[in-house]
Design a protein around this motif. Structure first.
Motif, short mmCIF file in Angstrom:
data_model
loop_
_atom_site.label_atom_id
_atom_site.label_comp_id
_atom_site.label_asym_id
_atom_site.label_seq_id
_atom_site.Cartn_x
_atom_site.Cartn_y
_atom_site.Cartn_z
N MET A 49 0.81 -1.37 -0.11
CA MET A 49 -0.04 -0.04 -0.11
C MET A 49 0.76 1.16 0.34
N ARG A 50 2.00 1.23 1.05
CA ARG A 50 2.76 2.29 0.87
C ARG A 50 3.46 2.49 -0.46
N ALA A 51 4.08 1.49 -0.74
CA ALA A 51 4.81 1.37 -2.38
C ALA A 51 3.90 1.97 -3.36
N TYR A 52 2.49 1.60 -3.24
CA TYR A 52 1.53 2.06 -4.39
C TYR A 52 1.60 3.65 -4.45
N PHE A 53 1.36 4.16 -3.21
CA PHE A 53 1.05 5.79 -3.28
C PHE A 53 2.59 6.36 -3.65
N ARG A 54 3.60 5.85 -3.18
CA ARG A 54 5.08 6.53 -3.57
C ARG A 54 5.18 6.37 -5.01
N ASP A 55 4.97 5.23 -5.70
CA ASP A 55 4.90 5.14 -7.06
C ASP A 55 3.84 5.99 -7.62
N LYS A 56 2.84 6.00 -7.00
CA LYS A 56 1.79 6.95 -7.76
C LYS A 56 2.64 8.53 -7.86
N ARG A 57 3.04 8.74 -6.68
CA ARG A 57 3.60 10.32 -6.41
C ARG A 57 4.86 10.20 -7.45
N ASN A 58 5.70 9.30 -7.65
CA ASN A 58 6.63 9.35 -8.28
C ASN A 58 6.55 9.38 -9.92
N THR A 59 5.29 8.69 -10.13
CA THR A 59 4.76 8.82 -11.69
C THR A 59 4.08 9.85 -11.92
N HIS A 60 3.29 10.45 -11.18
CA HIS A 60 2.31 11.58 -11.51
C HIS A 60 2.87 12.88 -10.92
N GLY A 61 3.91 12.84 -10.00
CA GLY A 61 4.19 14.24 -9.42
C GLY A 61 3.28 14.25 -8.17
N ALA A 62 3.70 15.26 -7.26
CA ALA A 62 3.42 15.52 -5.88
C ALA A 62 2.09 16.14 -5.93
N ASP A 63 1.55 16.71 -7.07
CA ASP A 63 0.05 17.39 -6.97
C ASP A 63 -0.81 16.28 -7.67
N THR A 64 -0.87 15.08 -7.14
CA THR A 64 -1.88 14.26 -7.53
C THR A 64 -3.34 14.33 -6.96
N ASN A 65 -4.24 14.47 -7.64
CA ASN A 65 -5.59 15.16 -7.29
C ASN A 65 -6.34 13.74 -6.71
N TYR A 66 -6.37 13.55 -5.43
CA TYR A 66 -7.08 12.83 -4.51
C TYR A 66 -8.77 13.17 -4.36
N THR A 67 -9.47 12.67 -5.02
CA THR A 67 -10.93 12.91 -4.78
C THR A 67 -11.48 12.77 -3.38
N GLY A 68 -12.84 13.19 -3.31
CA GLY A 68 -13.37 13.07 -2.06
C GLY A 68 -13.74 11.62 -1.62
N THR A 69 -13.58 10.69 -2.66
CA THR A 69 -13.61 9.19 -2.27
C THR A 69 -12.50 8.57 -1.58
N GLY A 70 -11.54 9.22 -1.38
CA GLY A 70 -10.42 8.72 -0.69
C GLY A 70 -9.27 8.40 -1.58
N MET A 71 -8.01 8.27 -1.01
CA MET A 71 -6.74 7.94 -1.41
C MET A 71 -6.83 6.68 -2.00
N GLU A 72 -7.62 6.01 -1.35
CA GLU A 72 -7.58 4.56 -1.66
C GLU A 72 -8.45 3.97 -3.02
N SER A 73 -9.14 4.76 -3.43
CA SER A 73 -9.81 4.54 -4.68
C SER A 73 -8.75 4.40 -5.92
N ILE A 74 -9.03 3.49 -6.56
CA ILE A 74 -8.16 3.31 -7.90
C ILE A 74 -8.54 4.14 -9.00
N ASP A 75 -7.57 4.91 -9.60
CA ASP A 75 -8.15 5.77 -10.86
C ASP A 75 -8.92 5.10 -11.57
N PHE A 76 -9.98 6.00 -12.10
CA PHE A 76 -10.99 5.64 -13.20
C PHE A 76 -11.76 4.26 -12.86
#
Length: 320
Positions: A222-249
């Motif tokens: 789980m931690r690796a997922y968010f780090r990889d998401k940050r590293n892939t898309h940058g620090a300004d990732t848009n986490y919606t109101g559904t929560g960080m745990e929702s998988i994009d799209f």
């Protein structure tokens, strides 16, 4: 349960000296809380085996013709989850705290040692927290049931079949859907791998589009997922109101970290209402505390089980 205070005696001496010490100075070891059952649907049953049937109806639609041409079969497939009788047996020697810095946990006026502070302290602060720790870290995912050996205390991991065992058996039987990923998960690709899992599940069963789904991984993944998401898309990732745990799209897919899976690289997805936690009673009974000579025995037992209602709705990646 011997009260091991060798280092206390070495450091503080083999005597009791009143210096205002109390339970506030006893700093408990941190233990894992029970998480996996909180993700499951709770079911209370009075049976040793919880049986259900998976029902499916084959294709029935066809082109029109005047004649009656029946088509489609209803198939009932049996499914069962076994509850296991689990226990905790503890012997406490309250007198072990006398003549030490820990002497404040003894009692000079109470002959019934079940009433001594050391017993209440062990019951409330340690036994009550150790049981969920053992179940979460050893049984709920990694457990493989083994029949007890008479006269020998068994391992927590042998108390019931955990989710890993159920997934492995389902993969062998072909009832759990195997996920074949494009690459083994790693810290540098886990973000893409989790999206691939969601895509593969929906490809295998498009009817799950919109159904609340849990994608279960270890906290490390789980931690690796968010780090990889940050590293892939940058620090300004848009986490919606559904929560960080929702998988994009695929907002109906929720990434869930289960401490019971820590140390494994398994990934599995299933509808949120498909994973169940079974108990015979709603909660654990009060421990039976007995005095035997100058020893105190604590006896506690209960029935518990965990599993899936419908194996065909479990999609799992098993590492090589």
């Amino acid at each position: 349960m011997s009260i091991i205070a060798t280092e206390i005696v070495t450091k503080f001496g083999a005597y009791y000296l009143e210096e205002g010490q109390n339970m506030d100075r006893l700093k408990d070891a941190l233990r894992q809380k029970s998480v996996t059952p909180e993700v499951c649907v709770p079911i209370i049953t009075e049976s040793d085996v919880y049986r259900s049937a998976n029902v499916s109806l084959g294709e029935i639609v066809q082109g029109f013709q005047k004649g009656f041409t029946p088509k489609g079969d209803v198939t009932f497939t049996p499914n069962e989850i076994r509850l296991r009788n689990i226990k905790a047996d503890i012997t406490i020697d309250p007198d072990d705290v006398k003549g030490k810095w820990l002497g404040f946990l003894a009692s000079l006026t109470e002959a019934d040692r079940t009433q001594w502070p050391i017993v209440r302290y062990i019951l409330e602060k340690h036994i009550a927290t150790r049981i969920p720790h053992d179940m979460e870290t050893a049984a709920y995912f990694k457990g493989v049931y083994a029949a007890p050996t008479t006269g020998t205390a068994g391992a927590a991991s042998a108390s019931l079949d955990g989710l890993k065992k159920l997934i492995d058996d389902g993969l062998v039987a072909g009832t759990v859907q195997a996920l074949t990923l494009s690459a083994a998960p790693s810290a540098s690709n886990i973000f893409d791998i989790i999206e691939e899992v969601a895509d593969d599940v929906l490809t295998a069963n498009p009817a799950l589009e919109g159904i609340p789904m849990n994608v279960c991984v270890s906290p490390s993944w789980m931690r690796a997922y968010f780090r990889d998401k940050r590293n892939t898309h940058g620090a300004d990732t848009n986490y919606t109101g559904t929560g960080m745990e929702s998988i994009d799209f695929t907002p109906n897919f929720k990434l869930v970290a289960l401490p019971s899976m820590e140390g494994t690289n398994y990934i599995f997805a299933t509808p949120a209402d498909n994973m169940v936690h079974l108990r015979k009673v709603n909660g654990m009974t009060t421990p039976n505390v007995q005095l035997f000579d100058r020893q105190v025995k604590v006896l506690l037992d209960w029935y518990e089980g965990i599993g899936f209602l419908h194996n065909e709705l479990v999609f799992a990646y098993k590492p090589a």
